[in-house]
Write a protein that holds these residues in place. Structure first.
Motif, PDB file in Angstrom:
ATOM      1  N   ASP A  77       0.815  -1.091  -0.095  1.00  0.00           N
ATOM      2  CA  ASP A  77       0.005  -0.041   0.027  1.00  0.00           C
ATOM      3  C   ASP A  77       0.934   1.147   0.016  1.00  0.00           C
ATOM      4  OD1 ASP A  77      -2.462  -1.367  -0.085  1.00  0.00           O
ATOM      5  OD2 ASP A  77      -2.622  -1.417   2.101  1.00  0.00           O
ATOM      6  N   ILE A  78       0.250   2.274  -0.635  1.00  0.00           N
ATOM      7  CA  ILE A  78       0.964   3.671  -0.854  1.00  0.00           C
ATOM      8  C   ILE A  78       0.494   4.380   0.498  1.00  0.00           C
ATOM      9  CG2 ILE A  78       1.811   5.485  -1.970  1.00  0.00           C
ATOM     10  CD1 ILE A  78       3.157   2.906  -2.808  1.00  0.00           C
ATOM     11  N   ILE A  79       1.211   4.865   1.273  1.00  0.00           N
ATOM     12  CA  ILE A  79       0.643   5.603   2.506  1.00  0.00           C
ATOM     13  C   ILE A  79       0.881   7.075   2.519  1.00  0.00           C
ATOM     14  CG2 ILE A  79       0.014   5.744   4.995  1.00  0.00           C
ATOM     15  CD1 ILE A  79       1.199   2.814   5.137  1.00  0.00           C
ATOM     16  N   ILE A  80      -0.167   7.783   2.482  1.00  0.00           N
ATOM     17  CA  ILE A  80       0.242   9.545   2.567  1.00  0.00           C
ATOM     18  C   ILE A  80       0.713   9.655   3.891  1.00  0.00           C
ATOM     19  CG2 ILE A  80      -0.559  11.653   2.436  1.00  0.00           C
ATOM     20  CD1 ILE A  80      -2.653  10.712   0.258  1.00  0.00           C
ATOM     21  N   LEU A  81       1.761  10.484   4.088  1.00  0.00           N
ATOM     22  CA  LEU A  81       2.392  10.710   5.518  1.00  0.00           C
ATOM     23  C   LEU A  81       1.980  12.012   5.861  1.00  0.00           C
ATOM     24  CD1 LEU A  81       6.004   9.207   4.890  1.00  0.00           C
ATOM     25  CD2 LEU A  81       3.989   8.002   5.921  1.00  0.00           C
ATOM     26  N   ARG A  82       1.426  12.218   6.900  1.00  0.00           N
ATOM     27  CA  ARG A  82       1.007  13.567   7.265  1.00  0.00           C
ATOM     28  C   ARG A  82       2.043  14.396   8.169  1.00  0.00           C
ATOM     29  NH1 ARG A  82      -2.141  15.027   3.431  1.00  0.00           N
ATOM     30  NH2 ARG A  82      -3.964  13.993   3.256  1.00  0.00           N
ATOM     31  N   ARG A  83       2.583  13.645   9.154  1.00  0.00           N
ATOM     32  CA  ARG A  83       3.502  14.130  10.026  1.00  0.00           C
ATOM     33  C   ARG A  83       4.359  12.985  10.647  1.00  0.00           C
ATOM     34  NH1 ARG A  83       2.015  14.201  15.863  1.00  0.00           N
ATOM     35  NH2 ARG A  83      -0.219  13.277  16.138  1.00  0.00           N
ATOM     36  N   LYS A  84       5.650  13.099  11.148  1.00  0.00           N
ATOM     37  CA  LYS A  84       6.386  12.378  11.872  1.00  0.00           C
ATOM     38  C   LYS A  84       6.256  12.619  13.329  1.00  0.00           C
ATOM     39  CE  LYS A  84      11.350  10.673  12.006  1.00  0.00           C
ATOM     40  NZ  LYS A  84      12.555  10.619  11.242  1.00  0.00           N
ATOM     41  N   VAL A  85       5.856  11.562  14.067  1.00  0.00           N
ATOM     42  CA  VAL A  85       5.568  11.687  15.466  1.00  0.00           C
ATOM     43  C   VAL A  85       6.978  11.718  16.332  1.00  0.00           C
ATOM     44  CG1 VAL A  85       4.362  10.534  17.452  1.00  0.00           C
ATOM     45  CG2 VAL A  85       3.386  10.445  15.281  1.00  0.00           C
ATOM     46  N   ASP A  86       8.031  10.506  15.829  1.00  0.00           N
ATOM     47  CA  ASP A  86       9.298  10.636  16.299  1.00  0.00           C
ATOM     48  C   ASP A  86       9.925   9.641  15.249  1.00  0.00           C
ATOM     49  OD1 ASP A  86       8.368   7.817  16.842  1.00  0.00           O
ATOM     50  OD2 ASP A  86       7.820   8.412  19.233  1.00  0.00           O
ATOM     51  N   ASP A  87      10.994   9.310  15.851  1.00  0.00           N
ATOM     52  CA  ASP A  87      11.954   8.122  15.126  1.00  0.00           C
ATOM     53  C   ASP A  87      11.440   6.951  14.823  1.00  0.00           C
ATOM     54  OD1 ASP A  87      13.810  10.342  14.963  1.00  0.00           O
ATOM     55  OD2 ASP A  87      15.002   9.476  16.330  1.00  0.00           O
ATOM     56  N   ASN A  88      10.344   6.638  15.326  1.00  0.00           N
ATOM     57  CA  ASN A  88       9.668   5.336  15.264  1.00  0.00           C
ATOM     58  C   ASN A  88       8.602   5.165  14.697  1.00  0.00           C
ATOM     59  OD1 ASN A  88      12.061   3.990  16.514  1.00  0.00           O
ATOM     60  ND2 ASN A  88      11.299   4.601  18.370  1.00  0.00           N
ATOM     61  N   TRP A  89       7.776   6.407  14.704  1.00  0.00           N
ATOM     62  CA  TRP A  89       6.303   6.548  14.298  1.00  0.00           C
ATOM     63  C   TRP A  89       5.994   7.718  13.634  1.00  0.00           C
ATOM     64  CZ3 TRP A  89       2.712   2.726  15.567  1.00  0.00           C
ATOM     65  CH2 TRP A  89       3.190   1.855  16.524  1.00  0.00           C
ATOM     66  N   TYR A  90       4.983   7.234  12.461  1.00  0.00           N
ATOM     67  CA  TYR A  90       4.362   8.514  11.531  1.00  0.00           C
ATOM     68  C   TYR A  90       3.012   8.313  11.826  1.00  0.00           C
ATOM     69  CZ  TYR A  90       8.783   8.849   8.521  1.00  0.00           C
ATOM     70  OH  TYR A  90       9.997   8.978   8.399  1.00  0.00           O
ATOM     71  N   HIS A  91       2.354   9.533  11.374  1.00  0.00           N
ATOM     72  CA  HIS A  91       0.858   9.487  11.389  1.00  0.00           C
ATOM     73  C   HIS A  91       0.411   9.752   9.881  1.00  0.00           C
ATOM     74  CE1 HIS A  91      -3.231  11.377  11.815  1.00  0.00           C
ATOM     75  NE2 HIS A  91      -3.294  10.607  12.821  1.00  0.00           N
ATOM     76  N   GLY A  92      -0.292   8.970   9.307  1.00  0.00           N
ATOM     77  CA  GLY A  92      -0.501   8.794   8.021  1.00  0.00           C
ATOM     78  C   GLY A  92      -2.122   8.498   7.599  1.00  0.00           C
ATOM     79  N   GLU A  93      -2.076   8.527   6.233  1.00  0.00           N
ATOM     80  CA  GLU A  93      -3.402   8.226   5.805  1.00  0.00           C
ATOM     81  C   GLU A  93      -3.700   7.434   4.534  1.00  0.00           C
ATOM     82  OE1 GLU A  93      -7.013  11.164   3.192  1.00  0.00           O
ATOM     83  OE2 GLU A  93      -5.254  12.018   4.198  1.00  0.00           O
ATOM     84  N   LEU A  94      -4.593   6.505   4.462  1.00  0.00           N
ATOM     85  CA  LEU A  94      -4.846   5.642   3.570  1.00  0.00           C
ATOM     86  C   LEU A  94      -6.489   5.344   3.173  1.00  0.00           C
ATOM     87  CD1 LEU A  94      -3.735   3.297   1.686  1.00  0.00           C
ATOM     88  CD2 LEU A  94      -3.814   1.647   3.598  1.00  0.00           C
ATOM     89  N   ASN A  95      -6.606   5.816   2.202  1.00  0.00           N
ATOM     90  CA  ASN A  95      -8.153   5.461   1.709  1.00  0.00           C
ATOM     91  C   ASN A  95      -8.960   6.180   2.423  1.00  0.00           C
ATOM     92  OD1 ASN A  95      -7.237   3.771  -0.350  1.00  0.00           O
ATOM     93  ND2 ASN A  95      -7.363   1.894   0.896  1.00  0.00           N
TER      94      ASN A  95
END
Length: 246
Positions: free
Chosen positions: A153-171
């Motif tokens: 899946d191609i996930i749109i990245l909204r922000r980087k929370v820290d070095d281990n996590w992103y906040h993203g969007e899919l469908n």
């Protein structure tokens, strides 16, 4: 197997683009395009095989080329392309022999239809212009608010929370995802734009306006994207929503 079908098989499993002579082979014998390997190193400061996750202990420049791939591509490049005209002349000769033997050839469309030629094309997943990443593995989520996705899946990245996590969007779904589960295709900008609120913005109907982001005058919001001429999406603390940009 014809040339086009063979080339469709020679694609990078990360970006789904066709491999070329710049592709690199890892110690585990998996081959990927140079650009994808460099993106992995730049996003994680280490190189692991996207297929088997083995750690690679050298630089991308030091990895060898896939000699078999190079020879195969070189052979395809030098392959003569007049096979079609040769076959046509052979068919023409066969028809002449048939007529000489008393067998009449049927004209096109008179009972014998030209059979369609089967072609193979690989599905192409378009990469959005927004910051995004491709899932290396499937993720079902472990906590409420996690984003579920499947491998590829191609996930749109909204922000980087820290070095281990992103906040993203899919469908249309938003949530948190582990950074180790994706390879970056378009990285986030290092300094996301911010804006200072000129007025208070209150959400009157929480059910109807659940996607809106409430804030007070002089609060600083991180702007994620522009929705249209009148609305933008932003973040305040750990809350994400849309707000009027005028």
């Amino acid at each position: 197997m014809d040339e086009s079908s063979l080339l469709d098989l020679l694609e990078c499993s990360v970006c789904l683009e066709r491999l070329d002579t710049t592709a690199k082979v890892l110690p585990c014998q998996h081959t990927f395009c140079r650009r994808c390997l460099e993106n992995i190193v730049s996003s994680r400061n280490e190189l692991r095989c996207p297929e088997c996750r083995i750690l690679v202990g050298c630089e991308v420049d030091d990895l060898p080329a896939n000699i078999l791939l190079v020879r195969l591509l070189d052979g395809i490049k030098q392959r003569p392309r007049n096979a079609g005209s040769t076959r046509q002349s052979q068919v023409g000769g066969g028809e002449s022999l048939g007529c000489a033997a008393g067998i009449s050839a049927s004209p096109p469309g008179s009972g014998i239809r030209d059979l369609p030629v089967a072609t193979r094309s690989s599905p192409v997943k378009s990469v959005p212009a927004l910051p995004c990443g491709k899932a290396l593995y499937s993720y079902e989520g472990k906590e409420p608010g996690d984003l579920q996705f499947a491998k590829g899946d191609i996930i749109i990245l909204r922000r980087k929370v820290d070095d281990n996590w992103y906040h993203g969007e899919l469908n249309g779904c938003h949530g948190f995802l582990p950074a180790s589960y994706i390879v970056l295709l378009r990285p986030l900008s290092q300094t996301p734009p911010t804006g200072k609120a000129l007025y208070d913005f209150e959400v009157k109907d929480k059910d109807q306006d659940k996607d809106c982001l409430a804030f007070s005058k002089d609060e600083v919001l991180t702007v994620i994207r522009r929705v249209d001429d009148n609305w933008a999406e932003g973040m305040l603390g750990d809350k994400i929503g849309i707000f009027p940009n005028h």
